[in-house]
Scaffold this active site. Sequence first.
Site, mmCIF file in Angstrom:
data_model
loop_
_atom_site.group_PDB
_atom_site.id
_atom_site.type_symbol
_atom_site.label_atom_id
_atom_site.label_comp_id
_atom_site.label_asym_id
_atom_site.label_seq_id
_atom_site.Cartn_x
_atom_site.Cartn_y
_atom_site.Cartn_z
ATOM 1 N N ASP A 422 26.089 -91.925 21.447
ATOM 2 C CA ASP A 422 26.995 -92.733 22.273
ATOM 3 C C ASP A 422 26.275 -94.018 22.665
ATOM 4 O OD1 ASP A 422 29.525 -92.145 24.433
ATOM 5 O OD2 ASP A 422 27.991 -93.606 25.054
ATOM 6 N N ASN A 430 31.266 -105.277 27.018
ATOM 7 C CA ASN A 430 32.609 -105.850 26.803
ATOM 8 C C ASN A 430 32.999 -106.753 27.963
ATOM 9 O OD1 ASN A 430 33.259 -104.795 24.330
ATOM 10 N ND2 ASN A 430 34.140 -102.905 25.160
ATOM 11 N N HIS A 435 34.862 -108.610 24.028
ATOM 12 C CA HIS A 435 35.040 -107.524 23.052
ATOM 13 C C HIS A 435 34.396 -107.808 21.701
ATOM 14 C CE1 HIS A 435 37.507 -104.877 25.442
ATOM 15 N NE2 HIS A 435 37.539 -104.039 24.397
ATOM 16 N N ASP A 439 32.053 -105.519 19.726
ATOM 17 C CA ASP A 439 32.226 -105.128 18.298
ATOM 18 C C ASP A 439 30.927 -105.311 17.516
ATOM 19 O OD1 ASP A 439 34.826 -104.512 18.692
ATOM 20 O OD2 ASP A 439 35.667 -106.279 17.682
ATOM 21 N N GLU A 465 32.896 -95.888 21.050
ATOM 22 C CA GLU A 465 31.464 -96.144 20.900
ATOM 23 C C GLU A 465 30.707 -94.851 20.576
ATOM 24 O OE1 GLU A 465 32.789 -95.148 23.489
ATOM 25 O OE2 GLU A 465 31.436 -94.635 25.106
HETATM 26 N N1 LIG Z 1 34.352 -103.965 21.881
HETATM 27 C C1 LIG Z 1 34.783 -102.737 21.706
HETATM 28 N N2 LIG Z 1 34.793 -101.882 22.710
HETATM 29 C C2 LIG Z 1 35.196 -100.632 22.545
HETATM 30 C C3 LIG Z 1 35.591 -100.170 21.294
HETATM 31 N N3 LIG Z 1 35.922 -98.863 21.394
HETATM 32 C C4 LIG Z 1 35.750 -98.527 22.692
HETATM 33 N N4 LIG Z 1 35.291 -99.595 23.414
HETATM 34 C C5 LIG Z 1 34.939 -99.685 24.769
HETATM 35 O O1 LIG Z 1 33.850 -98.872 25.107
HETATM 36 C C6 LIG Z 1 33.919 -98.586 26.487
HETATM 37 C C7 LIG Z 1 33.567 -97.185 26.757
HETATM 38 O O2 LIG Z 1 33.466 -97.020 28.076
HETATM 39 P P1 LIG Z 1 32.894 -95.760 28.730
HETATM 40 O O3 LIG Z 1 33.568 -94.551 28.204
HETATM 41 O O4 LIG Z 1 32.998 -95.937 30.192
HETATM 42 O O5 LIG Z 1 31.406 -95.693 28.330
HETATM 43 P P2 LIG Z 1 30.223 -96.688 28.626
HETATM 44 O O6 LIG Z 1 30.725 -97.937 29.256
HETATM 45 O O7 LIG Z 1 29.541 -96.951 27.291
HETATM 46 O O8 LIG Z 1 29.327 -95.953 29.583
HETATM 47 P P3 LIG Z 1 28.449 -94.684 29.189
HETATM 48 O O9 LIG Z 1 28.881 -94.216 27.883
HETATM 49 O O10 LIG Z 1 28.685 -93.755 30.268
HETATM 50 O O11 LIG Z 1 27.070 -95.248 29.158
HETATM 51 C C8 LIG Z 1 35.361 -98.921 26.928
HETATM 52 O O12 LIG Z 1 35.370 -100.061 27.731
HETATM 53 C C9 LIG Z 1 36.078 -99.237 25.654
HETATM 54 O O13 LIG Z 1 37.042 -100.260 25.786
HETATM 55 C C10 LIG Z 1 35.575 -101.077 20.229
HETATM 56 O O14 LIG Z 1 35.908 -100.756 19.106
HETATM 57 N N5 LIG Z 1 35.149 -102.330 20.457
#
Ligand SMILES: Nc1nc2c(ncn2[C@@H]2O[C@H](COP(=O)(O)OP(=O)(O)OP(=O)(O)O)[C@@H](O)[C@H]2O)c(=O)[nH]1
Length: 540
Positions: A422, A430, A435, A439, A465
């Site tokens: 992860d 982001n 974003h 990406d 992610e």
């Molecule tokens: N830019 C981008 N962001 C993504 C994508 N898929 C998911 N996200 C973002 O990844 C973030 C995941 O957030 P969280 O689940 O809170 O996880 P985190 O912010 O990484 O925090 P932890 O995992 O707890 O460290 C969200 O804001 C999603 O919008 C993507 O394909 N591109």
Amino acid sequence: MLSETERWRQKYFDQLATTEQEETSLRNRMRTLERLLFRVTAAVQGVDSELDCELLELHALLQQEGTDLVVLDTLVKQVEQSVQGLDRRRQRDTETVLGTLCSLVDQLLGCELPESHKAALVDLGNRLQQRVAGLQRYPVLLAEYGRLQAQALQQIAPPPPTARKAGFLDRFFSRVALDSPEHYGYTAGDLAATDPEPTAIVDQLSASLRSLVEQLPLPGAMHAELSQLKSRLDAGADSEALLDVFDAVVDLVLSALGRGQQEFELFLQSLDERLNGIQQVLDRSQANHSSSRNNNAELQHAVRRHVTNLQASMQAGPDVESLMSTVNSNLDSILDSLDRFMQKEAEREQSADAQLGELQQRLSQMEEDSRELQQQVIREQQRALTDALTGLPNRVAYEQRAQLELQRWDRNRCPLTVAVLDIDKLKAINDEYGHLAGDKVIQLISKEVASLLGEADFIARYGGEEFVILLPEKDLAAAAQALEKVQEQVARLPFHFRNQRVRITVSIGLCEMYQGRSWWMCSTKPIRPCTRPSTMAATG
Ligand SMILES: Nc1nc2c(ncn2[C@@H]2O[C@H](COP(=O)(O)OP(=O)(O)OP(=O)(O)O)[C@@H](O)[C@H]2O)c(=O)[nH]1
């Protein structure tokens, strides 16, 4: 309307029927050819004893039902060899007789003769030396030699002019020389008279004839007559007897090498060539399985009709000349029928070829389309299994692979570890940098992680992610060791946003598959969190 399968089946049965019909027709023709060969075999018997034996064998073989083609082939080859041997013997015999004739000419040249006679003898000798004469030329050469010998002997022992009576030489000349007796100054009445014979000349002539008789290459059937002639010469033949012997020799040569036999041999040769020609055409026709029934039926009918005529004329037993003429005309008709058949077949094949060509063109087009379609399907399948952002296998691909690995683990019970990776604090990235920056982070980290894994390992983007990693052949400890290196390496990646170095980390949880643990537990709840929890920190 017939379905495609039924049409093909129908086509197959039609083809089968045509092939069977062709096979039957071919068998019939083979039988006819065998009968013809049987008669030809009977006709050439008597030329050579060895050949006779082989022909008798061939004869017997052809009478058998269902002749064994291998045996027949072997026997035919033996016959061919015997015929070749016969030809070689004939060649040798020709040489021998020519040699004898040359020596007779030389003997005569040794006598005192006028220049004109010597010139004629030299001319004959030259022609003999040229060796152009075949066996059939013997009688001509013998007659010519006889004429020259008669002239020569006349010069050696001319009759007394006062008596005007002819001796045996005159009579001899009158029988063998082409010129009339008057040419040499004698009358018919003179020739009828008798005188005491010049013994030396009679002996010389007798010895020459003896030598010729001994070397004549005549068939075995004539040997008895030859030895009778030799006995007569040995017994001391007088002039009358010598003339008879000479005539008998010429008659023997003529009958042995008679024109009839020569012509018959030539005829047999041409018959053989024609039969071979027919056989070749039939072979070609057999090879063409798609030949039309109508053409075949027409050809069969024509060939059968002509062969029946042929058989009828052979059974009627006419003389050789009319037999040859009938056979020739029937064979010509058969060949005409075959020509017509081949022409029709060629036209039919031409149109079939055109259709086939068109069909092949369509088929290749179809193959090309199908290939393109196949590639498209493969591309679509790959796309369906690939994550668009990172190019890594997606969740669907992961599920397929996980299934395979699980089955393998079930079979082999080799270690299998599953890990979930992860990206830490992606939301913050982001939010902070947008974003697109998020990406970019996902792309770079996935590329880096994939490059650090082993060949047997598998990584997929599970979603957002999160990534999932399968590590076959690695137990928990080995997998943890490998993934810790990955963690460290990712942390060293030089991310810069707004001219700031940003350190990005990943968290990894992993568990090893073992008996009693469900896959779901493994893949969704990493049992062992990474030893060093990842952090995201901006460093200045
Ligand atoms: N830019 C981008 N962001 C993504 C994508 N898929 C998911 N996200 C973002 O990844 C973030 C995941 O957030 P969280 O689940 O809170 O996880 P985190 O912010 O990484 O925090 P932890 O995992 O707890 O460290 C969200 O804001 C999603 O919008 C993507 O394909 N591109």
